[in-house]
Write a protein that holds these residues in place. Structure first.
Motif: not given
Lengths: 342, 250
Positions: B189-196, B211-216, B219-226
């Motif tokens: 549901d939520l991805i916290l991606w830590v990188e250099g 921070i990638i929030r999976r909204l839905s 398919l064809m729903a809104e894009q994830d918020r990044v």
């Protein structure tokens, strides 16, 4: 858990290994030496002798004085921004002495060994003793080594199991050339080894043993022989500190004018981040080592000034290539993507 | 409630996020089951104290169930015969050839199932880190099955949260690890991606976090918020700031 990737011919990594053990002897720690190719007695005979403080201080002191008198009065005209930066020091100053220095040309005298207890594990001897045993599907050589370490830790009370023992001491464990064919592991010889997990399982259990007791361990591994890079990534994850030694012997870098003062590079892939959120990162990432007649030193790599009269394309490109390789960071602090070079 | 958060790090160490979530959930009054595979208890304890939470106290009052992977592995291998007659060790899969993580899952489930007089808020499962299971001999399928069972048990049935740390690398040669990480990314549901930082090492900015929030999941729903921030780790704190606005620059 200090993990060292060996250089191609194993010369310098065995030197580093011996330094670790010698420091243990001088500090009065107990030693545990394990090897499959050389008998530990021989390894211990070749430990470098301790350098007497006076001579070392003199050497370093002389260099420092020479540098100071030269450019004390010069103020920079073109690169004036750099004026205020502290003078770069190539080698550690005498004021911050940590540990001892060793003279590589002499061997340690046997009397020093009398005061410490040392244990050895020489694989060919151990294998001939007992029948095969398997712990958790691990390579039997590794399993035996783990059992031996665990037994020593328990018996000598390094894990605090014996409250009677008043004096606490540290056990320094040195394991040479782990993962090589001599230990019965085929990760160095084939692309699809029979048991990929032996080495990683071994490291995990060793890590558990180290965390549970007052001990420190250095392992040298012929990383250049391991075909399966996935193993190296997992191993890096499981170790506290990962250092790679790359020697210039036999490679094209030996003749590269960039490196003419040095015998090899030191790559610090990971530094320990224990008991805190941050880790102690030094300012520089580019380290090189050289073996002088008496000392083995690790210094910052500085490029010699580009004073060539001829502007030849080939050599400039070479320098640029090498300079690009210098800017790789280490794993505890973040590294950027490779396509940008500054 | 019922959320699966994936902590992912690439070429850097994302464990500061684990420390954060641990102290966060403990302070919120949740019951936490922490599967700590890579470091010892005292390491987490010392850092948690800097962040204002005492793990020993939490363990004593039953709020924290701590599985110290290193220690239980040692007990499994070198322990006495009599001790093993009780419950099977959660890390049993190391010594047996059957590489399924059922014992580990049972451990998680029994520790998070609320007992009669528990007054804690939702249960939380924290894993640091999942890539170690692959190093110890579990197959990627077994690891994914384990996570799936945990999701069913913790997120759906008990309405709790799961936070898992994995290491990944874009040009990594460790295909098993990449397989697990990619699969988990799709299920989070939520991805916290830590990188250099893209530009390399910097003393003042230790890295960036995406921070990638999976909204839905349709398919064809809104894009994830990044959202992307940069961060600097200090002794007791981590400061986050917008890109390019590090304190060293301003």
């Amino acid at each position: 858990l200090v993990f060292t990737e060996e250089d191609k011919y194993g010369l310098y990594s065995s030197l580093l290994f011996k330094y670790f053990l010698a420091e243990g002897v001088v500090c009065g720690h107990d030693l545990f030496v394990a090897s499959a190719k050389e008998h530990p007695d021989n390894i211990l005979k070749e430990l470098p002798a301790r350098l007497l403080d006076d001579t070392c201080k003199n050497e370093l002191g002389e260099e420092a004085i020479a540098v100071k008198s030269e450019d004390f009065q010069d103020s920079m005209k073109i690169a004036w921004r750099y004026q205020n930066l502290p003078k770069m020091e190539a080698s550690p100053t005498t004021s911050t002495k940590f540990g001892h220095y060793y003279d590589v040309s002499k061997t340690m005298s046997p009397e020093l060994f009398q005061s410490i207890k040392w244990h050895s594990f020489y694989l060919p001897e151990e294998l001939s003793l007992q029948t095969k045993l398997k712990i958790c599907n691990m390579n039997s050589a590794y399993a035996r080594l783990l059992q031996s370490i665990q037994r020593i830790i328990y018996q000598e009370g390094f894990d605090g199991s014996d409250p009677q023992k008043k004096q606490k001491n540290i056990l320094r464990i040195g394991i040479q050339s782990l993962g090589s064919m001599l230990w019965g592991d085929d990760i160095c010889s084939s692309d699809t080894p029979e048991d990929i997990h032996s080495l990683t399982k071994f490291l995990y259990v060793l890590r558990g043993l180290l965390r549970k007791s007052l001990s420190a361990c250095i392992i040298t591994v012929p990383a250049h022989l391991i075909q399966n890079k996935a193993i190296m990534e997992r191993v890096t994850n499981l170790s506290d500190m990962v250092v790679g030694l790359e020697s210039f012997i036999g490679s094209e870098r030996e003749t590269n004018p960039l490196y003419k003062d040095y015998h090899g590079l030191v790559h610090v892939h990971q530094i320990p981040r224990l008991n805190s959120l941050i880790c102690d990162v030094s300012d520089t990432k580019d380290l090189a080592f050289r073996l002088k007649r008496k000392l083995f030193t690790i210094e910052r790599l500085h490029l010699p000034p580009d004073l060539s009269d001829t502007v030849s394309r080939a050599s400039k490109q070479d320098l640029a290539e090498s300079a690009k390789l210098l800017s790789s960071g280490c794993g505890a602090m973040a590294i950027g993507k490779k396509h940008l070079d500054f | 409630q019922g959320k699966f958060t994936l902590l992912r790090d690439t070429r850097t160490d994302g464990s500061f996020l684990v420390h954060h979530f641990l102290s966060f959930y403990l302070r919120a009054g949740c019951k936490v089951c922490f599967v700590a595979l890579l470091q010892s208890f005292s390491h987490y304890n010392i850092v948690a104290q800097k962040l204002g939470v005492s793990l020993t106290a939490a363990k004593e009052r039953g709020q924290l169930v701590f599985l110290e992977g290193l220690k239980s592995c040692l007990d499994l291998l070198f322990g006495e015969e009599e001790e093993q007659s009780g419950q099977p060790s959660p890390l049993q899969f190391i010594s047996e050839s059957a590489s399924d993580l059922k014992a580990l899952f049972n451990f998680v489930r029994t520790s998070l199932t609320p007992a009669g007089n528990d007054s804690w808020k939702g249960p939380v499962l924290l894993v640091d880190d999942l890539s170690v299971l692959l190093s110890l001999g579990a197959t990627p399928v077994a690891v994914l099955d384990f996570i799936h069972y945990c999701r069913v048990a913790v997120c759906s049935q008990l309405k709790g949260n799961i936070v898992v740390l994995v290491h990944s690398n874009e040009d990594s040669e460790d295909e098993e690890n990449e397989l697990v990480v990619n699969s988990l990314c799709h299920h989070s549901d939520l991805i916290l991606w830590v990188e250099g930082l893209v530009t390399g090492f910097c003393k003042d900015v230790h890295g960036q976090i995406k921070i990638i929030r999976r909204l839905s999941l349709e398919l064809m729903a809104e894009q994830d918020r990044v959202q992307i921030y940069q961060y600097k780790i200090q002794d007791k704190n981590v400061t986050f700031f917008a890109r390019g606005l590090s304190a060293a620059v301003l």
